[in-house]
Each structure stands twice: as C-alpha cells, then as structure tokens.
Write an enzyme that holds these catalytic residues in place. Sequence first.
Site, PDB file in Angstrom:
ATOM      1  N   ARG A  17      -1.558  -1.745  11.325  1.00  0.00           N
ATOM      2  CA  ARG A  17      -1.980  -0.516  10.648  1.00  0.00           C
ATOM      3  C   ARG A  17      -2.702   0.356  11.664  1.00  0.00           C
ATOM      4  O   ARG A  17      -3.802   0.047  12.108  1.00  0.00           O
ATOM      5  CB  ARG A  17      -2.887  -0.821   9.452  1.00  0.00           C
ATOM      6  CG  ARG A  17      -3.179   0.419   8.595  1.00  0.00           C
ATOM      7  CD  ARG A  17      -3.959   0.037   7.346  1.00  0.00           C
ATOM      8  NE  ARG A  17      -4.121   1.206   6.466  1.00  0.00           N
ATOM      9  CZ  ARG A  17      -5.127   2.091   6.556  1.00  0.00           C
ATOM     10  NH1 ARG A  17      -6.058   1.919   7.510  1.00  0.00           N
ATOM     11  NH2 ARG A  17      -5.209   3.114   5.731  1.00  0.00           N
ATOM     12  N   GLU A  19      -4.306   3.118  11.757  1.00  0.00           N
ATOM     13  CA  GLU A  19      -5.628   3.712  11.532  1.00  0.00           C
ATOM     14  C   GLU A  19      -6.776   2.713  11.724  1.00  0.00           C
ATOM     15  O   GLU A  19      -7.932   3.112  11.913  1.00  0.00           O
ATOM     16  CB  GLU A  19      -5.716   4.286  10.114  1.00  0.00           C
ATOM     17  CG  GLU A  19      -4.780   5.450   9.847  1.00  0.00           C
ATOM     18  CD  GLU A  19      -3.363   4.991   9.497  1.00  0.00           C
ATOM     19  OE1 GLU A  19      -2.509   5.874   9.232  1.00  0.00           O
ATOM     20  OE2 GLU A  19      -3.109   3.766   9.495  1.00  0.00           O
ATOM     21  N   ASP A  20      -6.464   1.421  11.676  1.00  0.00           N
ATOM     22  CA  ASP A  20      -7.502   0.386  11.704  1.00  0.00           C
ATOM     23  C   ASP A  20      -7.939  -0.027  13.105  1.00  0.00           C
ATOM     24  O   ASP A  20      -9.083  -0.423  13.312  1.00  0.00           O
ATOM     25  CB  ASP A  20      -6.984  -0.888  11.017  1.00  0.00           C
ATOM     26  CG  ASP A  20      -7.225  -0.865   9.525  1.00  0.00           C
ATOM     27  OD1 ASP A  20      -7.576   0.187   9.009  1.00  0.00           O
ATOM     28  OD2 ASP A  20      -7.065  -1.917   8.905  1.00  0.00           O
ATOM     29  N   GLY A  50       9.645   3.673   9.627  1.00  0.00           N
ATOM     30  CA  GLY A  50       9.874   3.528   8.201  1.00  0.00           C
ATOM     31  C   GLY A  50      10.463   2.169   7.925  1.00  0.00           C
ATOM     32  O   GLY A  50      10.701   1.374   8.842  1.00  0.00           O
ATOM     33  N   GLU A  81       6.942  -5.215   5.959  1.00  0.00           N
ATOM     34  CA  GLU A  81       7.307  -5.741   7.277  1.00  0.00           C
ATOM     35  C   GLU A  81       6.994  -7.227   7.373  1.00  0.00           C
ATOM     36  O   GLU A  81       7.794  -8.011   7.901  1.00  0.00           O
ATOM     37  CB  GLU A  81       6.548  -4.984   8.376  1.00  0.00           C
ATOM     38  CG  GLU A  81       7.039  -3.574   8.612  1.00  0.00           C
ATOM     39  CD  GLU A  81       6.206  -2.834   9.655  1.00  0.00           C
ATOM     40  OE1 GLU A  81       6.600  -1.728  10.059  1.00  0.00           O
ATOM     41  OE2 GLU A  81       5.160  -3.374  10.072  1.00  0.00           O
TER      42      GLU A  81
END
Length: 426
Positions: A17, A19-20, A50, A81
């Site tokens: 992720r 943003e993390d 995607g 995923e």
Amino acid sequence: MASSSRQQAYDVFVSFRYEDISKTFMGHLFSDLKRKGIHAYGDNNQLTRGEESSFEAIEQSRVILVIFSHNYASSTLCLKELVKILECKKSENDKHEVWPIFYDVTPAVVRNQRGSYEEAIMIHEASYEKEVIKWKKALTSAGNLSGWDLQNTTNGYESKFIDIILKEIFNKLIDGPIPSGDSLVGLYARAEQMNLSQFAGSDKVHTIGICGIGGIGKTSVAKAIYNLMYKHFEACSFCEDVNDVVNRNGLVYLQTKLLEDILKDGDPFTDLKIPSVGEGVCIMKRRMKGKKIFIVLDDVDNQNQFEALAGNPDWFNPGSLIVVTSRDRQLLKANHVEHVYEIDPLNDDEARELFNKYAFKGEHPPDEFIECANGILDYVNGHPLALKTIGSSLFNKTLHEWEHEIDNLQHSSNALIHQVLRDTNA
C-alpha cells in the site's frame, strides 16, 4: 554450452500500500533491485496498476514480496492481490517464491486480523461480504509464511533490512538455467558493483569483460549474471570453458553450437553446416542481427577465439549484451570491451564463510581449530578455489591432521594446493 528462453516477465512482484510505506524504504528497495539487474513490477506501475495488470504480473513473477503495513488490509486491491498470490503459490509452488515482509505490524496482527486489520475487515464486510471470507483466510495463511519482520530483524534499520531481503532475492534468482554451484559467497557484492541495470533495455550493443586470475570466481560471477539477466533478451547462450572446448573440438564446433542456441526457435538456418571458421564468421554476421541476444563467452584465451565468436559489436542487434571472461585483461581491452571488471579475492569475512562451509559444513569451527583455520585463511589470501579445496580436504579431520596440513603448506609439500595456486597465475 547452454541456452535459455524467456519464461517470466518479472523477477519480482511487490504488493504494498503505497500511502503507508516511507518513500525512502520503497525508493531504496526499487533502486537497489534495478541496480542489480533485477526486474521488478511495482515501481513505475502505481498510476496504471489495477486488478488485471497486477494479476498478470503476479503470474509472471519468480519472487513475490508482500509488504504488510499498518493499513495494507484497508486496500481491496492489495487483498485481491494477496488472494491471487497465494493461489499461484498453491497451484505452481515451484514457480513462485512468496515472502511476507512485516513492515510496521507483527505477523500475529496479520495472521489473526487484530488492530487495524480487524477494523479494515469489518468495514469491508458491508460491501464485500463474500470476498471477505477469502481475504481473511489469505491473511491468516500469509501471516504463517516465513518472512521478515523489520523490528525483529534489524531493529527497525531500513537500509540493513533491505540489504538482507535483496541478498535473499539475488541468491534465489541466480539459481537459474545455468547451475551456479552450491557456493554463493561473494557473488552478491561482485554483481552489485557492475550496475547490471544499465545493460537491460539498452539501445546499444554492450560488451563487458570479467578478468582475474584462475580460480578467483570469474565463471561463477558470469553464471550469476546470466541467470539474472537472460529474461531480458530474446535469445541467449552460455559458452562455458571456451578455451578447453576449442582445444578439444575446434572453433567451428563452438560457432555451430552458438548459432544453434541463438537461432533455434523456428529459424530455417539452424541445421546449417559450417565448413570453416571464416565461413562461420560470415554466417554469424548475417544471422545474429535479427534478435536482441545475450551471450557469455567463458575463459576466452586468445585473439582467434575472440574474433571467431564475437568479432565486432556490428554483428549484433542493438540491445544485445556480450559478456567475456578471461585471465588476459589486454585481450579484453583490445577487442571492443567497454567495461572490464576485475574480480578481487574474497574479503576476510567472505573467505571465512566459504572456508567454514567446506571445512565445517557451514558451522562455526570448534575453539581448538580456530588458530589452525586462521593460519590457512592467511595463507590462501581469499582465493575461492584454494579455500574450497583445502576446506574439503580437512573436513572431519583431527586437530593433529590439521596441524600437519598447515606444516605441509608452509613447507610447500602440498602438491594439490600448490598446483591450484600455481595454475591461477598461469
């Protein structure tokens, strides 16, 4: 002689992720992968990433990293995923290595869906009731896989953590179509200094040389490079021990085998007969142009061999890579080799690791053997072949036999070892 065809589009897939995770961590991870010639999905794919593109990349990757961060489970794409990754691992276990990385959460948080993971799953249940069952099962399974925990592994030091991960990836990837032996000591550092990424996807023909005394590890490094890089090319060939093969079978034989490797995929000229070295050169000039190819010529000994097998960069299609190993630096410099990398002896830590691998099967030596071991390490001075030869000869021997061996070395009576060291300077 060995050849390879491309089997997987990516060496590494990274599920995370964005943003993390600190930009420093991901930036260093992807740049270090690239510098070592390791092709990773996940770096430049964030804007277009995607479900469809990720799933395809997962299927085409050898090593898969899942970076579990605080809010990983809040991303439905990450969870999808993860399910796909575990499905691929289950159905094609030999094809995919899946390694979880616990960035700022513990394995127990992932495995049992506690804290932020529990909160994320509760939110998802409102819109993805059926999928949540799969996601929870996948998180539990992934939390039980062997991987790395940033805090426990390096006490939170990201650069050390990345280096550990990269070494494991490197060692896994060099176990490729060309057997590289069971000793990987020193290969990581030597491949790192070559900045292999500059040769992947280039629009030029590159010829690089690997130079050093005999037994220093030139062939091992060349095999590691081949196993890392072959996927980037349309056709490949590894010609091992060129000098010995030519002495036994002649240059025409090696020209024929090289062309067979490069042209084997449906080419009408693969069944050709080469009447002479000169005719072989003419055929190679004509036929090598059609593909972006990767050739390793190991242990090239003289000018005739070089001219017959890789005479000029103009023979090859742009984007091709030719790697030549030789003891003769001047031979390399005189033949269009743009970079010559000298293979240095192993450093003290590497030499000790390699020696212990053969003398003690990887274990730390008993206290009473340490002085003898140090004496041998000083004598051999980081020479890999000598370290392996001496270490193997001393395995399971008594301390008295070790002391006798050191005495032999000091008085030049160990014919086997001195032959090894003498041959390295031939």
